[in-house]
Design a protein around this motif. Structure first.
Motif, PDB file in Angstrom:
ATOM      1  N   GLY A 121       0.693  -1.244  -0.083  1.00  0.00           N
ATOM      2  CA  GLY A 121      -0.192   0.060  -0.087  1.00  0.00           C
ATOM      3  C   GLY A 121       0.757   1.278   0.018  1.00  0.00           C
ATOM      4  N   PHE A 122       2.158   1.240   0.161  1.00  0.00           N
ATOM      5  CA  PHE A 122       2.905   2.263  -0.050  1.00  0.00           C
ATOM      6  C   PHE A 122       2.812   2.900  -1.576  1.00  0.00           C
ATOM      7  N   THR A 123       3.321   4.342  -1.676  1.00  0.00           N
ATOM      8  CA  THR A 123       3.437   4.821  -2.908  1.00  0.00           C
ATOM      9  C   THR A 123       4.939   5.279  -2.999  1.00  0.00           C
ATOM     10  N   ILE A 124       5.334   4.764  -4.111  1.00  0.00           N
ATOM     11  CA  ILE A 124       6.862   4.631  -4.094  1.00  0.00           C
ATOM     12  C   ILE A 124       7.486   5.575  -5.390  1.00  0.00           C
ATOM     13  N   ASP A 125       8.441   6.154  -4.730  1.00  0.00           N
ATOM     14  CA  ASP A 125       9.429   6.850  -5.967  1.00  0.00           C
ATOM     15  C   ASP A 125      10.861   6.385  -5.681  1.00  0.00           C
ATOM     16  N   GLU A 126      11.530   6.200  -6.673  1.00  0.00           N
ATOM     17  CA  GLU A 126      12.780   5.432  -6.592  1.00  0.00           C
ATOM     18  C   GLU A 126      13.924   6.241  -7.577  1.00  0.00           C
ATOM     19  N   THR A 127      15.111   6.118  -7.155  1.00  0.00           N
ATOM     20  CA  THR A 127      16.344   6.624  -7.915  1.00  0.00           C
ATOM     21  C   THR A 127      17.469   5.702  -7.411  1.00  0.00           C
ATOM     22  N   GLY A 128      18.734   5.776  -8.337  1.00  0.00           N
ATOM     23  CA  GLY A 128      19.908   5.034  -8.046  1.00  0.00           C
ATOM     24  C   GLY A 128      20.843   6.111  -7.816  1.00  0.00           C
ATOM     25  N   ASP A 129      20.748   7.460  -7.845  1.00  0.00           N
ATOM     26  CA  ASP A 129      21.689   8.426  -8.034  1.00  0.00           C
ATOM     27  C   ASP A 129      21.419   9.285  -6.634  1.00  0.00           C
ATOM     28  N   GLY A 130      22.732   9.735  -5.940  1.00  0.00           N
ATOM     29  CA  GLY A 130      22.387  10.386  -4.858  1.00  0.00           C
ATOM     30  C   GLY A 130      22.056  11.869  -4.946  1.00  0.00           C
ATOM     31  N   ALA A 131      22.519  12.478  -6.177  1.00  0.00           N
ATOM     32  CA  ALA A 131      22.298  13.910  -6.412  1.00  0.00           C
ATOM     33  C   ALA A 131      20.657  14.078  -6.920  1.00  0.00           C
ATOM     34  N   GLU A 132      20.161  12.989  -7.450  1.00  0.00           N
ATOM     35  CA  GLU A 132      18.847  13.268  -8.049  1.00  0.00           C
ATOM     36  C   GLU A 132      18.084  12.600  -6.663  1.00  0.00           C
ATOM     37  N   GLY A 133      18.348  11.766  -6.004  1.00  0.00           N
ATOM     38  CA  GLY A 133      17.744  11.351  -4.692  1.00  0.00           C
ATOM     39  C   GLY A 133      17.613  12.640  -3.674  1.00  0.00           C
ATOM     40  N   LEU A 134      18.632  13.335  -3.488  1.00  0.00           N
ATOM     41  CA  LEU A 134      18.717  14.698  -2.569  1.00  0.00           C
ATOM     42  C   LEU A 134      17.687  15.611  -3.257  1.00  0.00           C
ATOM     43  N   SER A 135      17.634  15.632  -4.633  1.00  0.00           N
ATOM     44  CA  SER A 135      16.817  16.764  -5.061  1.00  0.00           C
ATOM     45  C   SER A 135      15.191  16.457  -4.822  1.00  0.00           C
ATOM     46  N   MET A 136      15.083  14.882  -5.148  1.00  0.00           N
ATOM     47  CA  MET A 136      13.679  14.678  -4.946  1.00  0.00           C
ATOM     48  C   MET A 136      13.460  14.662  -3.249  1.00  0.00           C
ATOM     49  N   ALA A 137      14.196  14.341  -2.349  1.00  0.00           N
ATOM     50  CA  ALA A 137      13.817  14.455  -0.988  1.00  0.00           C
ATOM     51  C   ALA A 137      13.652  15.921  -0.569  1.00  0.00           C
ATOM     52  N   MET A 138      14.148  16.758  -1.269  1.00  0.00           N
ATOM     53  CA  MET A 138      14.214  18.318  -0.938  1.00  0.00           C
ATOM     54  C   MET A 138      12.669  18.767  -1.243  1.00  0.00           C
ATOM     55  N   THR A 139      12.047  17.978  -1.801  1.00  0.00           N
ATOM     56  CA  THR A 139      10.669  18.656  -2.108  1.00  0.00           C
ATOM     57  C   THR A 139       9.897  18.598  -0.909  1.00  0.00           C
ATOM     58  N   GLY A 140      10.078  17.656  -0.147  1.00  0.00           N
ATOM     59  CA  GLY A 140       9.334  17.600   1.137  1.00  0.00           C
ATOM     60  C   GLY A 140       8.002  16.791   0.818  1.00  0.00           C
ATOM     61  N   GLU A 141       7.980  15.778  -0.182  1.00  0.00           N
ATOM     62  CA  GLU A 141       6.775  15.123  -0.364  1.00  0.00           C
ATOM     63  C   GLU A 141       6.808  13.767   0.455  1.00  0.00           C
ATOM     64  N   TYR A 142       7.774  13.618   0.900  1.00  0.00           N
ATOM     65  CA  TYR A 142       7.982  11.921   1.455  1.00  0.00           C
ATOM     66  C   TYR A 142       7.913  11.730   2.982  1.00  0.00           C
ATOM     67  N   GLU A 143       7.391  10.925   3.557  1.00  0.00           N
ATOM     68  CA  GLU A 143       7.113  10.593   4.761  1.00  0.00           C
ATOM     69  C   GLU A 143       8.318   9.609   5.246  1.00  0.00           C
ATOM     70  N   LEU A 144       8.748   8.788   4.353  1.00  0.00           N
ATOM     71  CA  LEU A 144       9.669   7.746   4.882  1.00  0.00           C
ATOM     72  C   LEU A 144      10.793   7.806   3.499  1.00  0.00           C
ATOM     73  N   ILE A 145      12.074   7.833   3.786  1.00  0.00           N
ATOM     74  CA  ILE A 145      13.061   7.540   2.880  1.00  0.00           C
ATOM     75  C   ILE A 145      14.127   6.289   3.305  1.00  0.00           C
ATOM     76  N   ILE A 146      14.238   5.328   2.224  1.00  0.00           N
ATOM     77  CA  ILE A 146      15.265   4.191   2.345  1.00  0.00           C
ATOM     78  C   ILE A 146      16.335   4.591   1.762  1.00  0.00           C
ATOM     79  N   LEU A 147      17.609   4.629   2.298  1.00  0.00           N
ATOM     80  CA  LEU A 147      18.761   5.227   1.816  1.00  0.00           C
ATOM     81  C   LEU A 147      19.814   4.272   2.082  1.00  0.00           C
TER      82      LEU A 147
END
Length: 224
Positions: free
Chosen positions: A24-50
Motif C-alpha cells: 500500500g505504499f506509494t513509491i518513488d525511486e532513484t539510484g543516484d545520490g544527487a537526484e535522490g537529494l533533489s527528490m527528497a528536498m521537495t518534502g513530499e515523502y514521509e519515509l526514505i530508504i537510503l
C-alpha cells in the motif's frame, strides 16, 4: 504513505518497490545520490530508504543535507556496511534506523511500521474521502456512501494511485508501473479501458469518479 527509495542496485530497488507497493505504499525511486537529494528536498515523502554508497552524492552527505533543512521525514539507512562505527555514524548523522544487508523483507517492513508509529510523522488516513466517495486503503475497497463498488484489482490500483496523489498529474507510464511493476507494461488503451469500467460502476451507484484527463500528460484528481 509516500516513500522514496535511494538505492543504486537496480534489482534491489525493483524488489523493494514491488513489495512495498503491494503493502500500500506509494513509491518513488532513484539510484543516484544527487537526484535522490533533489527528490527528497521537495518534502513530499514521509519515509526514505537510503543506501550509503551512491554515485554523485554519498548517503551520509545526503542525510546531513536533509537534516540541515529540518525536513519532517523518517530515514532508514539500508547498507552493506556492518561495522559498529558505520551504524553509529549513520545514526548520529540523523538516521532514524539502520538495517544491514542482507536483510529479510519482513524485518524491513516491521522497521518501517515502527518508524510510522513514532510521533510527529505525517500520515494519511486509512480512508481517503472525496465528495460521497470513500477509498479504504486497508480494506482495498471503494464505496459510494454505503455501497461497495466491485472493482477489479487493476481498476482499484488505478483509483488508489490517483486518489493518493491528488493535485498531481499521473502519467500513463506511472500508472502502468503502479499496476504491474517496473518491468511489465500495461498499455494506455488498457488503462483507459480499466478507468472507463470503473467510471461506469461508480456512475451506476449514483456518483462520479473525479478523475480528469489532461490530454498529452496523464490523469489528475484535483482536491477540494
Amino acid at each position: 504513505m509516500k516513500l522514496l527509495i535511494i538505492e543504486d542496485s537496480v534489482s534491489l530497488r525493483r524488489s523493494l518497490r514491488i513489495g512495498l507497493e503491494n503493502l500500500g505504499f506509494t513509491i518513488d525511486e532513484t539510484g543516484d545520490g544527487a537526484e535522490g537529494l533533489s527528490m527528497a528536498m521537495t518534502g513530499e515523502y514521509e519515509l526514505i530508504i537510503l543506501d550509503i554508497m551512491l554515485p554523485s552524492i554519498d548517503g551520509i552527505t545526503l542525510l546531513q543535507t536533509i537534516r540541515a533543512k529540518q525536513l519532517d521525514v523518517r530515514v532508514l539507512i539500508l547498507s552493506a556496511k556492518q561495522e559498529p562505527e558505520d551504524r553509529v555514524k549513520g545514526l548520529l548523522t540523523g538516521a532514524d534506523d539502520y538495517l544491514t544487508k542482507p536483510f529479510s523483507f519482513d524485518e524491513l517492513h516491521a522497521r518501517l511500521l515502527n518508524l510510522m508509529r513514532r510521533g510527529g510523522l505525517k500520515t494519511i488516513s486509512d480512508v481517503i474521502r472525496i465528495d460521497n466517495l470513500a477509498l479504504n486503503l486497508q480494506l482495498k475497497l471503494l464505496q459510494v456512501d454505503e455501497t461497495v463498488i466491485d472493482l477489479t484489482p487493476n481498476e482499484y490500483k488505478i483509483v488508489e494511485c490517483l486518489f493518493s496523489n491528488q493535485n498531481k498529474v499521473i502519467t500513463a507510464e506511472k500508472l502502468s508501473t503502479y499496476i504491474a511493476g517496473q518491468y511489465d507494461l500495461v498499455s494506455k488503451n488498457s488503462i483507459e479501458a480499466h478507468l472507463s469500467s470503473a467510471r461506469k460502476k461508480v456512475r451506476a451507484a449514483g456518483s462520479e469518479l473525479p478523475i480528469q484527463t489532461k490530454r498529452g500528460f496523464g490523469y489528475i484528481i484535483q482536491g477540494k
